[in-house]
Design an enzyme around this catalytic site. Structure first.
Site, mmCIF file in Angstrom:
data_model
loop_
_atom_site.group_PDB
_atom_site.id
_atom_site.type_symbol
_atom_site.label_atom_id
_atom_site.label_comp_id
_atom_site.label_asym_id
_atom_site.label_seq_id
_atom_site.Cartn_x
_atom_site.Cartn_y
_atom_site.Cartn_z
ATOM 1 C CB SER A 230 -27.770 48.152 -68.960
ATOM 2 O OG SER A 230 -27.954 46.742 -69.501
ATOM 3 C CE LYS B 234 -31.446 44.842 -67.540
ATOM 4 N NZ LYS B 234 -30.908 46.496 -67.926
#
Length: 195
Positions: free
Chosen positions: A28, A92
């Site tokens: 990700s 993230k």
């Protein structure tokens, strides 16, 4: 035996308060972070400072990405010593902070941050800024996060409509990623974006 106990206690204190080490297990955050990378996290980054747009952060996903449950003391100790898996921490990039309005997308495919197209040179090659249309205003005490590999990232977009609206509480941020330290041929600092 006393020296081993003292070393274990010191390791727990350092990892809980100063710096920590995490392994990347997903795609990700490519191309910046790849599966198998070991990263250093500054646990002091936000003491007296604010989370900035562009910061790559590690956060506890309980209460946002995962249902909240209060860990007991044994669970917390085992996690600190890395004697059990840590499947509640996520990595993230912070895209928007309190007071920001983020929208997908303009006619050219850019996210709009406070009405202005957002330049995102870190997005994985070939990925769109987002394939999910949304408008979100970030409340006080929260941030909006997304993975750099947008097509392989479950992030704030996936939680629209959930309690919290996909935003991560600032007090759930464990620290800022400062560098890749493993494998050795990938050692590099993780720079802060202007934001």
């Amino acid at each position: 035996m006393g020296a081993l106990v003292a070393a274990a206690v010191l390791a727990v204190v350092v990892r809980a308060t100063l710096v920590d080490f995490y392994h990347i297990g997903s795609e990700s955050m490519q191309p910046l972070l790849t599966p198998g990378d070991g990263i250093m996290v500054d646990r002091t980054a936000y003491r007296g400072g604010e989370v900035r747009r562009g910061d790559v952060v590690v956060f506890d996903g309980r209460g946002s990405f995962l249902p909240y449950h209060r860990p007991d003391a044994v669970d917390a100790l085992l996690r600190a010593l890395r004697l059990t898996g840590d499947d509640t921490s996520y990595v993230k990039r912070v895209i928007a902070v309190a007071g920001d309005t983020l929208e997908c997308c303009d006619a050219d495919g850019f996210l709009l941050l406070n009405g202005e197209p957002l330049d995102e040179p870190y997005v994985y090659g070939g990925d769109a800024a987002s394939t999910i249309d949304f408008v979100a205003t970030v409340p006080e005490g929260r941030v909006w996060v997304m993975g750099d590999h947008r097509s392989a990232s479950a992030d704030s977009r996936a939680l629209l409509g959930a309690p919290g609206g996909g935003m991560i509480a600032v007090d759930r941020i464990l620290g800022r990623v400062t560098s890749v330290v493993w494998p050795l041929d990938r050692r590099a600092a993780v720079p802060r974006e202007d934001g």
